[in-house]
Design a protein around this motif. Structure first.
Motif, PDB file in Angstrom:
ATOM      1  N   VAL A 192       0.853  -1.186   0.000  1.00  0.00           N
ATOM      2  CA  VAL A 192       0.000   0.000   0.000  1.00  0.00           C
ATOM      3  C   VAL A 192       0.891   1.238   0.000  1.00  0.00           C
ATOM      4  CG1 VAL A 192      -1.749   1.285   1.287  1.00  0.00           C
ATOM      5  CG2 VAL A 192      -1.805  -1.229   1.266  1.00  0.00           C
ATOM      6  N   PHE A 193       0.604   2.176  -0.899  1.00  0.00           N
ATOM      7  CA  PHE A 193       1.305   3.463  -0.954  1.00  0.00           C
ATOM      8  C   PHE A 193       0.264   4.564  -0.847  1.00  0.00           C
ATOM      9  CE2 PHE A 193       2.306   7.228  -3.474  1.00  0.00           C
ATOM     10  CZ  PHE A 193       3.467   7.652  -2.849  1.00  0.00           C
ATOM     11  N   VAL A 194       0.498   5.538   0.058  1.00  0.00           N
ATOM     12  CA  VAL A 194      -0.431   6.648   0.259  1.00  0.00           C
ATOM     13  C   VAL A 194       0.345   7.960   0.283  1.00  0.00           C
ATOM     14  CG1 VAL A 194      -2.116   7.701   1.820  1.00  0.00           C
ATOM     15  CG2 VAL A 194      -2.035   5.211   1.568  1.00  0.00           C
ATOM     16  N   CYS A 195      -0.179   8.951  -0.425  1.00  0.00           N
ATOM     17  CA  CYS A 195       0.363  10.313  -0.413  1.00  0.00           C
ATOM     18  C   CYS A 195      -0.808  11.251  -0.118  1.00  0.00           C
ATOM     19  CB  CYS A 195       0.999  10.647  -1.758  1.00  0.00           C
ATOM     20  SG  CYS A 195       1.607  12.345  -1.863  1.00  0.00           S
ATOM     21  N   ALA A 196      -0.758  11.973   1.000  1.00  0.00           N
ATOM     22  CA  ALA A 196      -1.846  12.877   1.368  1.00  0.00           C
ATOM     23  C   ALA A 196      -1.851  14.155   0.533  1.00  0.00           C
ATOM     24  CB  ALA A 196      -1.760  13.227   2.851  1.00  0.00           C
ATOM     25  N   LEU A 197      -0.773  14.418  -0.180  1.00  0.00           N
ATOM     26  CA  LEU A 197      -0.705  15.585  -1.056  1.00  0.00           C
ATOM     27  C   LEU A 197      -1.498  15.304  -2.328  1.00  0.00           C
ATOM     28  CD1 LEU A 197       3.141  16.078  -0.736  1.00  0.00           C
ATOM     29  CD2 LEU A 197       1.367  17.384   0.464  1.00  0.00           C
ATOM     30  N   GLY A 198      -1.879  16.357  -3.036  1.00  0.00           N
ATOM     31  CA  GLY A 198      -2.497  16.146  -4.342  1.00  0.00           C
ATOM     32  C   GLY A 198      -3.882  16.711  -4.492  1.00  0.00           C
ATOM     33  N   HIS A 199      -4.197  17.817  -3.828  1.00  0.00           N
ATOM     34  CA  HIS A 199      -5.530  18.410  -3.940  1.00  0.00           C
ATOM     35  C   HIS A 199      -5.863  18.786  -5.381  1.00  0.00           C
ATOM     36  CE1 HIS A 199      -9.105  20.553  -2.618  1.00  0.00           C
ATOM     37  NE2 HIS A 199      -8.770  21.498  -3.474  1.00  0.00           N
ATOM     38  N   GLY A 200      -4.897  19.352  -6.072  1.00  0.00           N
ATOM     39  CA  GLY A 200      -5.107  19.748  -7.463  1.00  0.00           C
ATOM     40  C   GLY A 200      -4.013  19.195  -8.351  1.00  0.00           C
ATOM     41  N   VAL A 201      -4.211  19.300  -9.637  1.00  0.00           N
ATOM     42  CA  VAL A 201      -3.232  18.795 -10.599  1.00  0.00           C
ATOM     43  C   VAL A 201      -1.871  19.441 -10.372  1.00  0.00           C
ATOM     44  CG1 VAL A 201      -2.642  18.662 -13.052  1.00  0.00           C
ATOM     45  CG2 VAL A 201      -4.981  18.215 -12.306  1.00  0.00           C
ATOM     46  N   ALA A 202      -1.849  20.737 -10.033  1.00  0.00           N
ATOM     47  CA  ALA A 202      -0.581  21.440  -9.821  1.00  0.00           C
ATOM     48  C   ALA A 202       0.248  20.770  -8.723  1.00  0.00           C
ATOM     49  CB  ALA A 202      -0.824  22.903  -9.473  1.00  0.00           C
ATOM     50  N   ASP A 203      -0.416  20.222  -7.694  1.00  0.00           N
ATOM     51  CA  ASP A 203       0.313  19.525  -6.627  1.00  0.00           C
ATOM     52  C   ASP A 203       1.067  18.322  -7.174  1.00  0.00           C
ATOM     53  OD1 ASP A 203      -0.786  21.312  -4.844  1.00  0.00           O
ATOM     54  OD2 ASP A 203      -2.274  19.909  -4.075  1.00  0.00           O
ATOM     55  N   LEU A 204       0.457  17.639  -8.106  1.00  0.00           N
ATOM     56  CA  LEU A 204       1.071  16.430  -8.663  1.00  0.00           C
ATOM     57  C   LEU A 204       2.074  16.749  -9.760  1.00  0.00           C
ATOM     58  CD1 LEU A 204      -2.119  14.218  -8.724  1.00  0.00           C
ATOM     59  CD2 LEU A 204      -0.246  14.140  -7.072  1.00  0.00           C
TER      60      LEU A 204
END
Length: 144
Positions: A113-125
């Protein structure tokens, strides 16, 4: 999943989903407890110890982001790869900074399992450090 299937994702799609399903929450190892009212600038702190397999955070240094900063509840079965510190606001109910995991891995049976709490918008990714960790995390979970 327990037989060896991988699971990976980011932000509320992973830790804000299925919050009433205890088995799901145990599998992902974390849950969104509170989202802030606005985006915040904070530092993603890469853990001093590399991830168990040494591939997800290799070569990545601490970096700053401006995004939604989740208050996250996790457990000790996670291998924490990156953290952040949530600083109390002037009207907050607590008065000390709180450190939370923002990227982690864990095992679920034979599955990864891999989890990243970041990523609200495309710019974050699109940020190179986050994009690298998410890309590597997806591959790590899929065993490719």
């Amino acid at each position: 999943m327990e037989a060896g299937t991988g699971f990976a994702g980011w932000h509320g799609g992973v830790i804000g989903a299925s919050v009433h399903n205890a088995r799901y929450l145990r599998m992902v190892g974390g849950r969104l407890l509170w989202p802030p009212d606005r985006f915040q600038e904070f530092t993603v702190r890469i853990a001093a110890m590399p991830d168990r397999d040494g591939v997800i955070t290799r070569g990545i240094d601490d970096y700053d982001v401006v995004t939604e900063h989740y208050w996250v509840l996790t457990d000790a079965h996670n291998s924490v790869l990156a953290t952040s510190v949530l600083v109390p606001g002037t009207t907050g109910a607590w008065d000390v900074p709180v450190e939370f995991p923002v990227v982690w891995t864990r095992r679920w049976g034979a599955g990864r399992v891999f989890v990243c709490a970041l990523g609200h918008g495309v710019a974050d990714l699109e940020g190179p450090q986050t994009a690298t960790m998410v890309g590597r995390g997806l591959k790590w979970a899929a065993r490719t």
